[in-house]
Design a protein around this motif. Structure first.
Motif, PDB file in Angstrom:
ATOM      1  N   UNK A  34       0.835  -1.211   0.000  1.00  0.00           N
ATOM      2  CA  UNK A  34       0.000   0.000   0.000  1.00  0.00           C
ATOM      3  C   UNK A  34       0.866   1.256   0.000  1.00  0.00           C
ATOM      4  N   UNK A  35       1.970   1.227   0.770  1.00  0.00           N
ATOM      5  CA  UNK A  35       2.885   2.362   0.820  1.00  0.00           C
ATOM      6  C   UNK A  35       3.511   2.622  -0.547  1.00  0.00           C
ATOM      7  N   UNK A  36       3.909   1.559  -1.232  1.00  0.00           N
ATOM      8  CA  UNK A  36       4.531   1.690  -2.546  1.00  0.00           C
ATOM      9  C   UNK A  36       3.538   2.249  -3.567  1.00  0.00           C
ATOM     10  N   UNK A  37       2.305   1.773  -3.525  1.00  0.00           N
ATOM     11  CA  UNK A  37       1.273   2.279  -4.434  1.00  0.00           C
ATOM     12  C   UNK A  37       1.037   3.774  -4.216  1.00  0.00           C
ATOM     13  N   UNK A  38       0.990   4.185  -2.953  1.00  0.00           N
ATOM     14  CA  UNK A  38       0.769   5.597  -2.639  1.00  0.00           C
ATOM     15  C   UNK A  38       1.934   6.450  -3.107  1.00  0.00           C
ATOM     16  N   UNK A  40       4.268   5.854  -5.462  1.00  0.00           N
ATOM     17  CA  UNK A  40       4.418   5.892  -6.919  1.00  0.00           C
ATOM     18  C   UNK A  40       3.147   6.333  -7.631  1.00  0.00           C
ATOM     19  N   UNK A  41       2.036   6.389  -6.902  1.00  0.00           N
ATOM     20  CA  UNK A  41       0.737   6.789  -7.453  1.00  0.00           C
ATOM     21  C   UNK A  41       0.318   5.847  -8.591  1.00  0.00           C
ATOM     22  N   UNK A 261       5.995  14.605  -3.855  1.00  0.00           N
ATOM     23  CA  UNK A 261       6.904  15.076  -2.813  1.00  0.00           C
ATOM     24  C   UNK A 261       6.191  15.073  -1.477  1.00  0.00           C
ATOM     25  N   UNK A 262       6.833  14.448  -0.480  1.00  0.00           N
ATOM     26  CA  UNK A 262       6.356  14.500   0.898  1.00  0.00           C
ATOM     27  C   UNK A 262       7.538  14.889   1.766  1.00  0.00           C
ATOM     28  N   UNK A 270      12.981  11.476   6.796  1.00  0.00           N
ATOM     29  CA  UNK A 270      13.237  11.486   5.356  1.00  0.00           C
ATOM     30  C   UNK A 270      12.192  12.293   4.598  1.00  0.00           C
ATOM     31  N   UNK A 271      12.661  13.111   3.660  1.00  0.00           N
ATOM     32  CA  UNK A 271      11.800  13.671   2.632  1.00  0.00           C
ATOM     33  C   UNK A 271      11.714  12.656   1.501  1.00  0.00           C
ATOM     34  N   UNK A 272      10.510  12.445   0.976  1.00  0.00           N
ATOM     35  CA  UNK A 272      10.291  11.476  -0.089  1.00  0.00           C
ATOM     36  C   UNK A 272      10.085  12.202  -1.423  1.00  0.00           C
ATOM     37  N   UNK A 273      10.795  11.750  -2.447  1.00  0.00           N
ATOM     38  CA  UNK A 273      10.723  12.354  -3.771  1.00  0.00           C
ATOM     39  C   UNK A 273      10.409  11.281  -4.807  1.00  0.00           C
ATOM     40  N   UNK A 274       9.526  11.606  -5.736  1.00  0.00           N
ATOM     41  CA  UNK A 274       9.330  10.752  -6.907  1.00  0.00           C
ATOM     42  C   UNK A 274       9.472  11.642  -8.128  1.00  0.00           C
TER      43      UNK A 274
END
Length: 279
Positions: A34-38, A40-41, A261-262, A270-274
């Protein structure tokens, strides 16, 4: 991007993951997926090549496999590679087709030539890893280069808190100065101080001060548990940090655009970037 430490000390991430693997269950896999889906959208990774850089326990590699991806897991640490292989073997027992879908390699995120030999990937994923290489800029340069055109580059990098980050470096160095048998007690001491601080903050906001809800949220967020996360955080060296603009602007110059971006604001973590590669 701020290098915060020059020491040769390196935390044994794989030993921590080996302990975590003893607690692996289907629920953790569901949370990780679920985390990965969120992040990567997306709902599916069918037909995609997925590179998991710093696979650790292998949990997120398995999540990507469950979403249909062809996965290559890589890690530098012997124990992490062994953990990922163990999790793969468990998965193969349940579904023999996983053997063809999931490969495991041992290698470095700094080895640009070796990374190139793996080919291009639709998703390159590295959560909380590149800031532990000791050469974060070079690691980002090398790992982003294997993202296929139109592909996603998903990374999580420690937030630069300025003085706060320097204080965390001192805490991490203190962990490594201790003999191994005293390190769990050190983690309990440091984590305990912060958990009390968090409890008082929850109480001030009119919430239940006990930490259990936050610990459950951590499990549902990335399939982790509080203890292993604290050990990883307090012991994790090498240690580098970056403000969001220090990550975003250089990658934009390389032809990446930011998809997601979160950030943790001014806090630690951690800041999360895609990113998506446009050229």
């Amino acid at each position: 991007m701020a290098p915060v430490e020059e020491s040769e000390t390196r935390f044994a991430f794989g030993k921590n993951w080996a302990s975590f693997l003893d607690r692996f269950d289907t629920e953790r896999l569901q949370h990780a997926t679920a985390s990965l889906k969120t992040l990567l959208q997306v709902e599916s990774l069918a037909g995609k090549r997925f590179l998991d850089i710093g696979s650790g326990s292998g949990l997120f590699s398995l999540a990507a496999v469950s979403m249909g991806a062809e996965v290559v897991s890589m890690d530098l640490d012997d124990d992490s590679v062994a953990c990922t292989r163990e999790l793969r073997e468990r998965a193969v027992t349940e579904d023999p087709a996983v053997a063809e879908q999931w490969q495991i390699q041992q290698g470095s995120a700094l080895d640009a030539e070796w990374l190139t030999s793996l080919g291009a990937f639709d998703v390159v994923y590295s959560w909380g890893v590149l800031h532990h290489t000791g050469q974060m800029n070079a690691a980002i340069e090398a790992t982003s280069s294997v993202v296929a055109p139109g592909g996603q580059y998903a990374i999580a990098i420690y937030n630069d808190q300025g003085g706060g980050s320097r204080r965390w470096l001192q805490i991490k160095q203190g962990y490594h100065r201790l003999p191994a048998f005293l390190r769990p007690a050190y983690v309990v001491l440091v984590a305990g101080c912060y958990e009390v601080k968090f409890a008082l903050a929850r109480l001030a906001r009119g919430r239940n001060p006990l930490p259990f809800a936050d610990w459950r949220a951590k499990k549902s967020d990335r399939g982790m548990n509080a203890w292993h996360d604290w050990v990883d955080w307090i012991g994790g060296l090498p240690f580098e940090v970056a403000k969001p603009e220090a990550i975003i602007l250089p990658l934009r110059e390389k032809g990446f655009v930011l998809d997601n971006l979160t950030t943790v604001g001014s806090g630690w973590g951690c800041n999360e970037y895609v990113f998506r590669r446009c050229k």
